[in-house]
Design an enzyme around this catalytic site. Structure first.
Site, PDB file in Angstrom:
ATOM      1  N   SER A 180     -34.935 -40.157  43.398  1.00 51.96           N
ATOM      2  CA  SER A 180     -34.901 -40.626  44.826  1.00 51.96           C
ATOM      3  C   SER A 180     -33.966 -40.026  45.685  1.00 51.96           C
ATOM      4  CB  SER A 180     -34.398 -42.257  45.035  1.00 51.96           C
ATOM      5  OG  SER A 180     -33.418 -42.553  44.091  1.00 51.96           O
TER       6      SER A 180
ATOM      7  N   HIS B 191     -28.620 -41.375  46.992  1.00 49.42           N
ATOM      8  CA  HIS B 191     -29.443 -41.133  48.362  1.00 49.42           C
ATOM      9  C   HIS B 191     -28.744 -40.567  49.627  1.00 49.42           C
ATOM     10  CE1 HIS B 191     -31.959 -44.851  46.989  1.00 49.42           C
ATOM     11  NE2 HIS B 191     -31.925 -44.057  46.148  1.00 49.42           N
TER      12      HIS B 191
END
Length: 340
Positions: free
Chosen positions: A257, A314
């Site tokens: 991610s 992230h």
């Protein structure tokens, strides 16, 4: 102009478009030309045909189409080029196919994209751009052979998922978790600065990351070329891993991610400079991903899942992607090119 047609380009009414029309007719592109004030406007029925205009420009630049020849000769030249010819060599007849390779022309057009002004796409409205986004998704589905790096990254992510499922709390699993470079080298495991990107904790974790990597990464692999795309992956993976480590030095983390958010950052920056349907991302999709990031930072998503969201990865990935996009844009402005 009808709302279900896509505006591709505008031309002065004095411009002779007969060569372009002959080319589009030969390629069976559904198009029309309408008058709008002092301009003639070229419209396509299908957003997926957008690249044909670039391919026409590329054919002109390469001399395949002679704009000084009568327009009636364009279709004839294209038809003749697609026919086989026979050449004699040493008394033996050898059959050679001379053809206009449209796949090759498309590849050449993509390599020269930074030399072609892409104002046509910039002139489309949001609905038309979103239709082009869907068309590119279909291109990704039909062109897996051109996305082998993205496929490799997804395959490694799937392997990391199975390692976590089958070998958790074993030396194999821990040999893939993060260590800073100095400690990783000292332990004889330098790969540990990168491999956490491939570890996944749960089926949904790998499924969603693989989906986003294919949608976003596939675009970038086609647009950047494999060399730069590989550099983007490594850079965003390293930055996201280190950021997460600095935020939670004692935690075990993993997943693609951070790279996915790196891709998002790169696309947002590159799309501001290169008005290219290949790297366009729908604002609603980008907004949803940024909203998810914000909810994760606020700790809201942690209430609905096991474990914790790797917010550091992230954030680090997003920032790394933005930096990559800014640097690449500046380098290309000064004449540095990418290569496949």
């Amino acid at each position: 102009m009808a709302s279900d047609w896509f505006k591709i380009a505008e031309f002065p009414k004095s411009k002779d478009l007969s060569h372009l029309e002959a080319y589009l007719a030969h390629q069976q592109v559904e198009y029309k030309i309408e008058s709008l004030g002092p301009q003639n406007v070229l419209l396509y029925r299908k957003a997926s045909d957008i690249n044909s205009f670039k391919m026409f420009l590329n054919a002109v630049n390469q001399g395949v189409i002679d704009i000084n020849a009568p327009a009636s000769e364009v279709s004839r030249a294209l038809a003749n080029a697609a026919k086989p010819s026979v050449k004699a060599s040493g008394g033996d007849a050898r059959r050679e196919t001379i053809s206009i390779d449209m796949a090759s022309a498309k590849s050449n057009a993509e390599k020269q994209r930074d030399q072609v002004e892409e104002t046509e796409f910039a002139q489309l409205d949001t609905q038309q751009r979103d239709a082009a986004f869907s068309a590119v998704n279909m291109l990704l589905i039909k062109a897996p052979a051109r996305l082998w790096l993205s496929i490799l990254f997804i395959a490694l992510g799937v392997a990391g998922f199975y390692v976590q499922e089958l070998f958790l709390n074993t030396s194999l699993f821990h040999s893939l978790t993060f260590l800073p470079l100095e400690k990783a080298v000292a332990s004889g495991q330098p790969w540990r600065i990168l491999t956490p990107a491939f570890l996944h904790f749960g089926l949904l974790h790998i499924v969603f990351n693989a989906l986003w990597l294919w949608i976003l990464g596939g675009r970038l692999e086609l647009f950047l070329g494999r060399g730069l795309y590989l550099g983007l992956f490594v850079f965003t993976a390293l930055v996201s891993n280190y950021t997460q480590f600095f935020m939670e030095p004692r935690g075990i983390f993993g997943g693609l991610s951070g790279v996915v958010y790196g891709y998002l950052g790169a696309l947002l920056v590159l799309n501001r400079t290169y008005k290219n349907p290949l790297i366009y991302i729908m604002p609603s999709l980008a907004g949803m991903m940024l909203l998810f990031l914000g909810l994760g930072v606020l700790g809201i998503i942690d209430n609905f899942m096991e474990g914790k969201v790797a917010n550091g990865a992230h954030i680090g990935g997003l920032v790394a992607g933005v930096i990559f996009g800014l640097v690449l844009t500046q380098l290309r402005k000064t004449g540095v090119k990418s290569s496949n």
